[in-house]
Design a protein around this motif. Structure first.
Motif, short mmCIF file in Angstrom:
data_model
loop_
_atom_site.label_atom_id
_atom_site.label_comp_id
_atom_site.label_asym_id
_atom_site.label_seq_id
_atom_site.Cartn_x
_atom_site.Cartn_y
_atom_site.Cartn_z
N THR A 114 -1.73 -2.77 1.66
CA THR A 114 -2.46 -2.00 1.11
C THR A 114 -3.67 -1.26 1.78
OG1 THR A 114 -3.76 -4.07 0.34
CG2 THR A 114 -2.12 -3.24 -1.52
N GLY A 115 -4.51 -0.71 1.32
CA GLY A 115 -5.66 -0.22 2.10
C GLY A 115 -5.62 1.22 2.08
N SER A 116 -6.56 1.94 2.52
CA SER A 116 -6.51 3.51 2.17
C SER A 116 -5.75 3.90 3.40
CB SER A 116 -8.09 3.86 2.22
OG SER A 116 -8.76 3.16 3.42
N THR A 117 -5.64 3.51 4.70
CA THR A 117 -4.77 3.98 5.44
C THR A 117 -3.33 4.24 5.05
OG1 THR A 117 -5.92 2.69 7.20
CG2 THR A 117 -4.03 3.76 8.00
N LEU B 208 1.58 -7.97 1.72
CA LEU B 208 0.94 -8.77 2.77
C LEU B 208 0.11 -9.84 1.97
CD1 LEU B 208 -0.48 -6.45 5.44
CD2 LEU B 208 1.20 -8.44 5.77
N ASP B 209 -0.55 -9.39 0.95
CA ASP B 209 -1.69 -10.26 0.30
C ASP B 209 -2.27 -9.58 -1.05
OD1 ASP B 209 -2.79 -7.69 1.23
OD2 ASP B 209 -4.06 -8.32 2.71
N TYR C 178 -4.14 -5.88 -6.02
CA TYR C 178 -3.15 -5.06 -5.13
C TYR C 178 -1.97 -4.88 -5.83
CZ TYR C 178 -6.21 -5.64 -1.09
OH TYR C 178 -7.26 -5.32 0.15
N GLY D 71 -1.78 -2.67 8.23
CA GLY D 71 -3.09 -1.92 8.78
C GLY D 71 -3.90 -2.80 9.67
N ILE D 72 -5.03 -2.38 9.87
CA ILE D 72 -5.78 -3.48 10.63
C ILE D 72 -7.43 -3.16 10.24
CG2 ILE D 72 -6.11 -1.37 12.30
CD1 ILE D 72 -6.52 -3.79 14.53
N HIS E 25 -8.72 -7.98 11.61
CA HIS E 25 -7.62 -8.75 11.06
C HIS E 25 -6.40 -8.02 10.47
CE1 HIS E 25 -9.53 -7.39 6.88
NE2 HIS E 25 -8.62 -6.38 6.77
N GLY F 65 -3.49 -8.28 7.52
CA GLY F 65 -3.51 -8.97 6.00
C GLY F 65 -4.98 -9.30 5.82
N PHE F 66 -5.10 -10.47 5.49
CA PHE F 66 -6.39 -10.74 5.31
C PHE F 66 -6.66 -12.20 6.46
CE2 PHE F 66 -7.30 -8.85 0.89
CZ PHE F 66 -8.48 -8.04 1.33
N ASN G 13 -14.91 -3.43 2.32
CA ASN G 13 -14.16 -3.26 0.95
C ASN G 13 -14.86 -3.05 -0.20
OD1 ASN G 13 -11.89 -3.62 2.61
ND2 ASN G 13 -11.26 -5.58 1.48
N ARG H 99 -16.95 -0.71 -0.72
CA ARG H 99 -16.87 0.81 -1.08
C ARG H 99 -15.88 1.16 -2.23
NH1 ARG H 99 -13.05 0.43 2.71
NH2 ARG H 99 -11.14 1.73 2.74
N LYS I 23 -11.46 2.66 13.10
CA LYS I 23 -10.75 1.35 13.81
C LYS I 23 -10.51 1.47 15.11
CE LYS I 23 -9.82 0.36 9.65
NZ LYS I 23 -8.74 0.61 8.85
C1 GLP Z 1 -7.83 -4.91 3.63
C2 GLP Z 1 -6.41 -5.17 3.56
C3 GLP Z 1 -5.60 -5.09 4.96
C4 GLP Z 1 -6.04 -3.88 5.62
C5 GLP Z 1 -7.48 -3.41 5.60
C6 GLP Z 1 -7.58 -2.09 6.29
O1 GLP Z 1 -8.55 -5.72 4.14
N1 GLP Z 1 -6.32 -6.60 3.15
O2 GLP Z 1 -4.26 -5.31 4.71
O3 GLP Z 1 -5.28 -3.60 6.65
O4 GLP Z 1 -7.93 -3.61 4.55
O5 GLP Z 1 -7.79 -1.14 5.08
P1 GLP Z 1 -8.05 0.54 5.10
O6 GLP Z 1 -6.83 1.05 5.58
O7 GLP Z 1 -8.50 0.65 3.99
O8 GLP Z 1 -9.06 0.49 6.39
#
Ligand code: GLP
Length: 268
Positions: free
Chosen positions: A36-39, A66-67, A80, A133-134, A139, A141-142, A166, A168, A203
């Protein structure tokens, strides 16, 4: 690590979608690890578009996320599960019974969720391609900094930074969870291929530690250096801290020409 630096976030999403599509073409019953995540949003939009155009199908695919947050239910729009339904599953032909998240049902002991999730992944034959994602703190996942590099799916406490990053996404009257259940680092490392996407300047530091720093639990993503098949897709902003940039671009050109000559070069 295969480091591919692209012009912008849209190209990152398109290249990611191409790799997922190639896998589904070769193996329609692939086991996908999702994030998940905005990326990931632009990547999911591209996958939906490809499905709508009839280019790919998820009918036989299985997925493992992932989580998942702990303490909010699946029907909470912040879960999620809700994100995955809204951004991907509701728009494609995947069988929802084959989509999995490490969610803890009401009244269930969260300690038991991890081992069961691991079992499900193994019963499905393991993950073919894991999207990742990162976090700004490195990190995946979490799995927050200091997570065991040998960890498996379990409950994790989010760091204050992740909680803040998060926040936001939560409005004032929504409860923001401080706990989550996440695949462990060893779980992620078991995937046969890993595809990490990172975009944006925020990032850049985490990306440079992941790619060029030492392998350390303080940057969980750095463990990906030990995986045999990792592709990292970056936009210019996320790549701006990399010292060895020239080499990554040079290697990319060589790999592209090899791929043209030997179509299966990457799959051998
Ligand atoms: C969360 C998720 C991660 C994700 C990270 C980055 O913490 N658990 O899996 O990689 O956000 O999210 P974004 O893509 O919004 O920066």
């Amino acid at each position: 690590m295969e480091i591919i630096i692209l012009k912008n976030a849209e190209r990152v999403a398109a290249t990611g979608a191409e790799l997922v599509s190639e896998l589904l073409g070769a193996r329609p019953d692939a086991v996908l690890g999702l994030a998940t995540g905005s990326t990931q949003l632009a990547l999911y939009r591209q996958l939906v578009e490809r499905y709508v155009n009839g280019d790919i199908s998820f009918r036989q695919a299985t997925s493992f996320n992932l989580d998942e947050y702990l303490g909010i239910s699946a029907d909470n729009p912040q879960s999620y599960r809700a994100y995955m339904d809204k951004e991907l599953f509701d728009h494609i032909d995947i069988n929802k019974a084959n989509t999995h998240l490490p969610a803890c049902e009401e009244g269930q002991n969260p300690i038991l969720v991890g081992p069961r999730y691991e079992q499900k992944i193994s019963d499905a034959g393991g993950i073919d391609l894991q999207l990742v994602g990162i976090g700004g703190n490195g990190h995946i996942g979490f799995n927050e900094p200091s997570s065991s590099l040998g960890s498996r799916t379990r409950v994790k406490t989010l760091t204050r930074q992740t909680f803040k990053d998060n926040s936001r996404l939560f409005s004032e009257n929504e409860v923001q969870p401080k706990l989550a259940i996440t695949m462990g680092i060893a779980t992620i490392m078991d995937a046969r291929k890993i595809l990490l996407l990172a975009t944006g300047k925020n990032k850049a530091e985490a990306v440079s530690k992941m790619v060029e720093g030492p392998v350390s639990a303080m940057c969980p993503a750095s463990v990906l250096q030990m995986h045999e098949r990792v592709t990292v897709l970056l936009d210019e902003d996320a790549a701006c801290g990399l010292k060895n940039r020239d080499y990554y671009d040079w290697t990319y050109l060589q790999n592209e020409s090899l791929k043209k000559r030997f179509r299966t070069f990457h799959d051998e």
